[in-house]
Design a protein around this motif. Structure first.
Motif, PDB file in Angstrom:
ATOM      1  N   VAL A  44       4.874   4.542  -7.969  1.00  0.00           N
ATOM      2  CA  VAL A  44       5.680   4.317  -9.168  1.00  0.00           C
ATOM      3  C   VAL A  44       5.760   5.640  -9.920  1.00  0.00           C
ATOM      4  O   VAL A  44       4.734   6.284 -10.125  1.00  0.00           O
ATOM      5  CB  VAL A  44       5.054   3.233 -10.078  1.00  0.00           C
ATOM      6  N   TYR A  53       0.833  -1.198   0.000  1.00  0.00           N
ATOM      7  CA  TYR A  53       0.000   0.000   0.000  1.00  0.00           C
ATOM      8  C   TYR A  53       0.874   1.257   0.000  1.00  0.00           C
ATOM      9  O   TYR A  53       1.827   1.343   0.780  1.00  0.00           O
ATOM     10  CB  TYR A  53      -0.902  -0.035   1.246  1.00  0.00           C
ATOM     11  N   ALA A  54       0.547   2.204  -0.864  1.00  0.00           N
ATOM     12  CA  ALA A  54       1.195   3.521  -0.923  1.00  0.00           C
ATOM     13  C   ALA A  54       2.574   3.557  -1.581  1.00  0.00           C
ATOM     14  O   ALA A  54       3.214   4.597  -1.602  1.00  0.00           O
ATOM     15  CB  ALA A  54       1.283   4.178   0.459  1.00  0.00           C
ATOM     16  N   ASP A  55       3.038   2.435  -2.142  1.00  0.00           N
ATOM     17  CA  ASP A  55       4.246   2.504  -2.963  1.00  0.00           C
ATOM     18  C   ASP A  55       3.938   3.363  -4.193  1.00  0.00           C
ATOM     19  O   ASP A  55       2.930   3.126  -4.860  1.00  0.00           O
ATOM     20  CB  ASP A  55       4.667   1.096  -3.454  1.00  0.00           C
ATOM     21  N   ILE A  68      -0.100   5.343  -7.605  1.00  0.00           N
ATOM     22  CA  ILE A  68       0.164   4.974  -6.215  1.00  0.00           C
ATOM     23  C   ILE A  68      -0.560   3.664  -5.963  1.00  0.00           C
ATOM     24  O   ILE A  68      -1.733   3.507  -6.327  1.00  0.00           O
ATOM     25  CB  ILE A  68      -0.228   6.093  -5.231  1.00  0.00           C
ATOM     26  N   SER A  69       0.132   2.710  -5.362  1.00  0.00           N
ATOM     27  CA  SER A  69      -0.421   1.359  -5.330  1.00  0.00           C
ATOM     28  C   SER A  69      -1.449   1.168  -4.221  1.00  0.00           C
ATOM     29  O   SER A  69      -1.329   1.730  -3.129  1.00  0.00           O
ATOM     30  CB  SER A  69       0.718   0.340  -5.222  1.00  0.00           C
ATOM     31  N   GLY A  70      -2.498   0.412  -4.528  1.00  0.00           N
ATOM     32  CA  GLY A  70      -3.521   0.057  -3.548  1.00  0.00           C
ATOM     33  C   GLY A  70      -4.514   1.155  -3.241  1.00  0.00           C
ATOM     34  O   GLY A  70      -5.263   1.049  -2.269  1.00  0.00           O
ATOM     35  N   SER A  71      -4.548   2.247  -4.053  1.00  0.00           N
ATOM     36  CA  SER A  71      -5.447   3.349  -3.718  1.00  0.00           C
ATOM     37  C   SER A  71      -6.907   2.916  -3.824  1.00  0.00           C
ATOM     38  O   SER A  71      -7.248   2.014  -4.585  1.00  0.00           O
ATOM     39  CB  SER A  71      -5.193   4.554  -4.622  1.00  0.00           C
ATOM     40  N   VAL A 102      10.469   3.207  -8.044  1.00  0.00           N
ATOM     41  CA  VAL A 102       9.478   2.819  -7.039  1.00  0.00           C
ATOM     42  C   VAL A 102       9.868   3.462  -5.711  1.00  0.00           C
ATOM     43  O   VAL A 102      10.954   3.210  -5.184  1.00  0.00           O
ATOM     44  CB  VAL A 102       9.389   1.286  -6.862  1.00  0.00           C
TER      45      VAL A 102
END
Lengths: 151, 233
Positions: free
Chosen positions: A39, A35-37, A123-126, A53
């Motif tokens: 790219v 979550y929140a990584d 942004i991952s998992g948003s 990343v």
């Protein structure tokens, strides 16, 4: 004859199963990333570098949000800071810390440029990304004021 | 026959999993292949055939569960394993050991981690002795709907953030001066600038973190006009 068709069918299914599994294993699944990584790939791909990343979780263990988002001026928008290597070696953005003083220095290209080529900036998992159907729109038009931010 | 069933189960479970990967590859040839075993009988038409039941009736058509929310960089689908330094990056699970957990976001309760003194991230880039400027002011926002009212606590926010991160760009610093609704939050505005991206996201198990002030016991939701005017009521 019947046995033969069944065997062919069996092979077809087995082959299909194996192929499908390989597909599942090979295909990237962005939803799995931490979550929140973030790219960042405004320019990296085009310059022949892997996308960057940025792991929020790793940095927030060491710094409060205030350090980056108030003191160093990172805007709250993935890709919105238009970071380049020129800015970094001038001590801006990541370069405020990745300078061999606060953190390891910039020649460790592959630690930042570690993304799968072709991955878009995100942004991952948003929440928006994980919705199963598009978000609802409120009926009362006056209340839809999506004023100001992110525009 | 056993193998047929076995491989068929694999095929079915693959078909269930495929939509997940299909997000990455909209036009994935595999997602087309997934429908083949059922439709091929209809296409050739030679066998009058059993009536085939739609393979659309999987148990969860839309639910996507994340198998491992704290996957190591090499397994997380965004890091390139062809890049050697990827393996020098730290897997989140190692760093999270001993921290209080939650059921969403990073699956870490970051507020509790600070309160219990388990973490003390720097408030300054270089000087670890600088203390955050914490303000303890709760803002209650009454909610028309049946969910508990919202309490916005300045304390956990100012432990992490600076006033200028929110004021005045996201919120005018005046009680109830800002229009906020759930739709905007889910779309990434207002509270959703952070919640749903970096801070804990809105999801069934987290609603009550924000909606934390219960309604009075005699509270009932207002009736909609259509119900009040309903001639058959």
């Amino acid at each position: 004859m019947k046995a033969k068709t069944e065997r062919t069918a069996m092979w077809k299914f087995t082959l299909f199963g194996v192929l499908a599994w390989m597909g599942v294993l090979v295909a990237p699944e962005p939803a799995q990333a931490e979550y929140a990584d973030v790219v960042m790939n405004n320019y990296a791909d085009a310059a022949g570098m892997r996308p960057v990343v940025f792991p929020h979780w790793y940095h927030r263990i060491r710094f409060r949000c205030k350090v980056c988002h108030a003191d160093l001026g990172f805007k709250f928008k993935a890709g919105g800071n238009k970071i380049t290597m020129a800015k970094i070696i001038d001590g801006k953005f990541c370069g405020a810390c990745h300078n061999g003083e606060v953190s390891w220095s910039v020649e460790n290209c592959g630690l930042c440029h570690s993304g799968i080529p072709g991955t878009p900036t995100h942004i991952s998992g948003s929440t928006v990304q994980r919705l199963v159907a598009p978000a609802y729109k409120i009926l009362d038009k006056k209340k839809t004021v999506q004023d100001g931010y992110n525009k | 026959m056993k193998t047929v069933i076995k491989s068929f189960t694999i095929a079915i479970s693959a078909a269930v999993l495929l939509p997940v990967s299909a997000i990455a590859f909209e036009a994935s040839p595999l997602s087309l292949a997934a429908t083949k075993p059922v439709s091929s009988a209809e296409v050739t038409g030679s066998v009058p055939a059993k009536i085939s039941v739609s393979n659309a009736n999987v148990f969860n058509r839309l639910l996507k569960k994340i198998e491992d929310p704290n996957a190591a960089p090499a397994d997380d689908g965004i890091h390139d394993i062809e890049n050697e330094p990827t393996f020098a990056l730290q897997p989140p699970k190692i760093a999270y050991k001993g921290l209080p957990t939650s059921e969403y976001g990073n699956h870490i309760d970051w507020v509790k981690a600070l309160d219990d003194g388990l973490l003390d991230p720097r408030y300054d880039r270089v000087d670890p002795s600088i203390e955050p400027f914490v303000m303890d002011l709760d803002i209650v926002r009454p909610v028309k709907a049946s969910v508990p009212d919202v309490v916005f606590p300045h304390k956990p926010h100012t432990q992490w953030l600076h006033c200028s991160n929110c004021h005045p760009k996201i919120f005018i610093p005046q009680r109830l001066a800002n229009q906020i609704n759930m739709s905007a939050i889910i779309l990434g505005q207002k509270c959703g600038v952070c919640h749903g991206k970096v801070s804990f996201p809105p999801t069934t198990k987290s609603c009550k973190k924000c909606h934390s002030k219960p309604k009075p016991s005699d509270w009932t939701p207002p009736l909609s006009d259509a119900t009040v005017k309903n001639p058959w009521r």
